[in-house]
Design an enzyme around this catalytic site. Structure first.
Site, PDB file in Angstrom:
ATOM      1  N   ARG A  13     122.838 106.653  33.031  1.00 16.58           N
ATOM      2  CA  ARG A  13     123.364 107.139  34.406  1.00 16.58           C
ATOM      3  C   ARG A  13     122.984 106.629  35.669  1.00 16.58           C
ATOM      4  NH1 ARG A  13     122.542 112.381  34.386  1.00 16.58           N
ATOM      5  NH2 ARG A  13     121.105 112.833  33.153  1.00 16.58           N
ATOM      6  N   TYR A 161     108.390 118.155  41.640  1.00 14.01           N
ATOM      7  CA  TYR A 161     108.838 116.564  41.677  1.00 14.01           C
ATOM      8  C   TYR A 161     108.407 115.890  42.761  1.00 14.01           C
ATOM      9  CZ  TYR A 161     112.407 113.313  42.677  1.00 14.01           C
ATOM     10  OH  TYR A 161     113.327 112.022  42.706  1.00 14.01           O
TER      11      TYR A 161
END
Ligand code: NAP
Length: 257
Positions: A13, A161
């Site tokens: 993706r 993150y």
């Protein structure tokens, strides 16, 4: 060169998919991994094959050592070598949580997928690449890490993150240094705000920020913008540079007054 082999992680993706298709269109044999989305992997695979490239999709969780070893072996099995590694797979935290509430489980999950996985996959593939160069292969292997503007931009509701992407910066520097003498080039491509599933949940927020002038180039980045940079580097476009960070961020990194 005929039948150069690329290994792209997270190719099912988004940015990884665009990289797979750009490489396949450029004549590479592409082995790409995905974690669980069979349907997306199959769609990418079929599109890559239609472009005339050879491609193979491998289900592998980058956080798991056994999966990483199997993935590298599958890639090696295609043509006996790996000429390009693109460490693209990555995840955002499942929930955006304030830094003071972030759980240890979320920290570990994100760091395993975004940093530990790429580190040990790179270590494994780097040994293969160094061996290829030593045995006289005329192709200069390349490793490209997909980082993020989060390497230097604080977002206190997804700190794990940011830390993982800051680590990716040093991962790039370390392997660039170690592998220069082995004949392997290492780069980081650092995307900004790119339209993929990862950013779909915050589209409205980023639409407004871009509209208000957050980016010098006033538009969303597209996965193809990142794939272009990867293709340039993969094809030896910067042969006297290593450890370089290529910003693909609409100018986000510029300091402005
Ligand atoms: P995405 O659309 O969410 O796609 C993520 C891809 O990574 C999928 O192929 C997914 O597989 C795979 N993946 C996730 N975790 C994995 C794991 N543990 N093991 C193996 N594969 C895994 O993400 P994207 O936006 O294209 O992001 C790609 C890379 O660019 C990431 O490293 C991301 O941090 C970075 N990046 C993105 C942006 C942005 O704005 N989108 C900006 C800067 C950097 P499945 O399909 O099976 O789930």
């Amino acid at each position: 060169m005929e039948h150069k082999v690329a290994l792209v992680t997270g190719g099912s993706r988004g940015i990884g998919r665009a990289i797979v298709l750009a490489l396949a269109g450029g004549g590479w044999q592409v082995v790409f991994s995905y974690r669980s989305n069979e349907a997306a992997a199959q769609e990418t695979l079929e599109t890559a094959l239609r472009l005339g490239g050879r491609a193979l999709a491998v289900r592998a969780d980058l956080a798991a050592g056994e999966d990483r070893r199997r993935l590298a072996q599958e890639a090696l099995g295609v043509n006996g070598r790996i000429d390009l590694l693109v460490n693209n797979a990555g995840m955002a935290p499942r929930q955006r949580t304030d830094l003071l509430e972030m759980s240890e489980a979320s920290y570990e999950e994100v760091m395993a997928a975004n940093l530990k996985g790429p580190f040990f996959l790179t270590q494994q593939v780097a040994r293969l690449m160094a061996g290829q160069v030593r045995s006289g292969s005329p192709i200069q292997p390349v490793i490209i890490n997909i980082g993020s503007i989060s390497a230097y931009t604080s977002s206190v509701n997804r700190g794990e993150y940011c830390i993982s992407k800051a680590g990716m910066g040093m991962l790039t520097a370390l392997f660039a240094d170690r592998l220069a003498g082995e004949g392997v080039l290492v780069y980081e491509v650092r995307p900004g705000i790119i339209a993929t599933d990862m950013t779909a949940g915050v589209k409205g927020k980023y639409d407004r920020l871009i509209e208000d002038g957050l980016l010098p180039l006033r538009r969303w980045g597209q996965p193809e913008d990142v794939a272009r940079a990867v293709l340039l580097l993969a094809e030896g476009g910067l042969p006297y540079s290593t450890g370089e960070v290529i910003n693909v961020d609409g100018g986000f990194h510029l300091r402005r007054l």
